[in-house]
Design an enzyme around this catalytic site. Structure first.
Site, PDB file in Angstrom:
ATOM      1  N   ASN A   9       0.861  -1.185   0.000  1.00 46.87           N
ATOM      2  CA  ASN A   9       0.000   0.000   0.000  1.00 46.87           C
ATOM      3  C   ASN A   9       0.895   1.232   0.000  1.00 46.87           C
ATOM      4  OD1 ASN A   9      -1.815   2.041   0.458  1.00 46.87           O
ATOM      5  ND2 ASN A   9      -2.462   1.338   2.490  1.00 46.87           N
ATOM      6  N   LYS A  11       0.076   4.229  -0.274  1.00 43.76           N
ATOM      7  CA  LYS A  11      -0.590   5.397   0.305  1.00 43.76           C
ATOM      8  C   LYS A  11      -0.384   6.607  -0.620  1.00 43.76           C
ATOM      9  CE  LYS A  11      -0.227   3.185   4.773  1.00 43.76           C
ATOM     10  NZ  LYS A  11      -0.115   3.290   6.213  1.00 43.76           N
ATOM     11  N   HIS A  98      -9.425   0.962   5.047  1.00 39.36           N
ATOM     12  CA  HIS A  98      -8.147   1.191   5.742  1.00 39.36           C
ATOM     13  C   HIS A  98      -8.403   2.140   6.918  1.00 39.36           C
ATOM     14  CE1 HIS A  98      -4.074   2.411   6.619  1.00 39.36           C
ATOM     15  NE2 HIS A  98      -3.669   1.350   5.933  1.00 39.36           N
ATOM     16  N   GLU A 100      -6.843   4.578   7.951  1.00 37.02           N
ATOM     17  CA  GLU A 100      -6.652   5.998   7.627  1.00 37.02           C
ATOM     18  C   GLU A 100      -7.906   6.568   6.954  1.00 37.02           C
ATOM     19  OE1 GLU A 100      -2.971   5.418   5.529  1.00 37.02           O
ATOM     20  OE2 GLU A 100      -2.030   4.857   7.420  1.00 37.02           O
ATOM     21  N   GLU A 170      -5.047  -4.943  10.563  1.00 39.10           N
ATOM     22  CA  GLU A 170      -4.016  -3.927  10.775  1.00 39.10           C
ATOM     23  C   GLU A 170      -4.283  -3.211  12.101  1.00 39.10           C
ATOM     24  OE1 GLU A 170      -2.153  -2.673   6.750  1.00 39.10           O
ATOM     25  OE2 GLU A 170      -3.841  -1.367   7.160  1.00 39.10           O
ATOM     26  N   GLY A 176       2.682   2.409  10.751  1.00 38.81           N
ATOM     27  CA  GLY A 176       3.595   3.540  10.589  1.00 38.81           C
ATOM     28  C   GLY A 176       4.324   3.929  11.861  1.00 38.81           C
ATOM     29  N   SER A 216       3.722  -2.023  10.279  1.00 39.10           N
ATOM     30  CA  SER A 216       5.171  -2.064  10.468  1.00 39.10           C
ATOM     31  C   SER A 216       5.775  -3.426  10.121  1.00 39.10           C
ATOM     32  CB  SER A 216       5.542  -1.643  11.893  1.00 39.10           C
ATOM     33  OG  SER A 216       5.124  -0.311  12.134  1.00 39.10           O
TER      34      SER A 216
HETATM   35  P1  13P Z   1       3.173   0.445   7.662  1.00 45.48           P
HETATM   36  O1  13P Z   1       3.689  -0.849   7.054  1.00 45.48           O
HETATM   37  O2  13P Z   1       3.889   1.656   7.145  1.00 45.48           O
HETATM   38  O3  13P Z   1       3.078   0.368   9.147  1.00 45.48           O
HETATM   39  O4  13P Z   1       1.672   0.614   7.114  1.00 45.48           O
HETATM   40  C1  13P Z   1       0.822  -0.470   7.196  1.00 45.48           C
HETATM   41  C2  13P Z   1      -0.386  -0.134   6.428  1.00 45.48           C
HETATM   42  O5  13P Z   1      -1.142   0.741   6.803  1.00 45.48           O
HETATM   43  C3  13P Z   1      -0.642  -0.866   5.179  1.00 45.48           C
HETATM   44  O6  13P Z   1      -1.926  -0.627   4.708  1.00 45.48           O
END
Ligand code: 13P
Length: 253
Positions: A9, A11, A98, A100, A170, A176, A216
């Protein structure tokens, strides 16, 4: 046997030029190095998907994904992208729900149920995200909370449709942050969710559901996470922005 999937992803990252470099590197590495048993997915910003499809198309185990779609097929929704549009350029997967999007764009379980429907109606495979916040984990009841996200957004589906959905767990506190769920914490949740799926759809469909871990995940921790009985791959954020590291994660199997 359930499908093993490693999805990146991206983003809201990468310019067009950078996206072309990253996608072509990933495509070459996947072709040469990654077992065809593992499906690799690139979820770039939608703007680039049509162009990146060229890299994915010749490689059987490489696909592209959108990071979101609107719940309606078309209409006056300025700035939005629909499932039929994604389908028309060869997109196979769409990330939905997601954290976010839930947090910054106020997406609800009910709205996500509609997004799941329109994705499936258009032949897209939803990668449906779920996960708890740190407060929820510390307060307890987090297993039930995450299971309820699946109930509310997926359990209206027929067994046939549900079988097409990929789930990504997740934990928000691991996204992150550099803090990964331990393999024991992730396995506990994945096994719980699989049990929850079995109560609704039966053991066979639950056993065939791919449940990915995200948060992560990197080339160092992926082998231990992916070795867990109920973890069927990963949804990778930051580490998917580097072709070598992302490919190494896909090679962890
Ligand atoms: P990170 O791997 O940067 O923690 O992000 C995970 C994520 O949100 C994948 O959709």
């Amino acid at each position: 046997m359930r499908k093993k999937i490693v999805a990146g992803n991206w983003k809201m990252n990468k310019t067009m030029e950078e996206a072309l470099i990253l996608a072509s590197e990933v495509a070459n590495m996947v072709k040469d190095e990654v077992s065809t048993d593992v499906t690799v997915v690139i979820a770039s910003p939608s703007l680039y998907l049509s162009t990146l499809q060229k890299y994915a198309e010749p490689i059987a185990n490489l696909s592209i994904a959108a990071q979101n779609c609107h719940q309606k097929a078309s209409g006056a929704f300025t700035g939005e992208i629909s499932a039929p549009m994604l389908k028309s350029i060869g997109v196979e997967y769409v990330i939905l729900g997601h954290s976010e999007r839930r947090q910054y764009f106020a997406e609800t379980n009910e709205q996500l149920a509609e997004k799941v429907n329109i994705a499936l109606e258009n032949g897209l495979t939803p990668i449906f995200c779920c996960g708890e916040s740190l407060e929820q984990r510390e307060a307890g009841g987090f297993l039930e909370f995450v299971a309820s996200q699946l109930t509310d957004s997926l359990f209206h589906l027929s067994a046939e449709d549900f079988a097409k959905v990929v789930i990504a767990y997740e934990p928000i506190w691991a996204i992150g942050t550099g803090v990964t769920a331990s393999s024991a914490q992730a396995q506990e949740m994945h096994a719980y969710l699989r049990g929850h799926l079995a109560t609704k759809y039966g053991q066979e469909i639950a056993d065939n559901a791919s449940i990915l871990y995200g948060g992560s995940c990197n080339e160092k921790n992926a082998p231990e996470l992916f070795a867990c009985a109920d973890i069927d791959g990963g949804l990778i954020g930051g580490a998917s922005l580097k072709s070598r590291e992302f490919t190494n994660i896909a090679k962890s199997y």
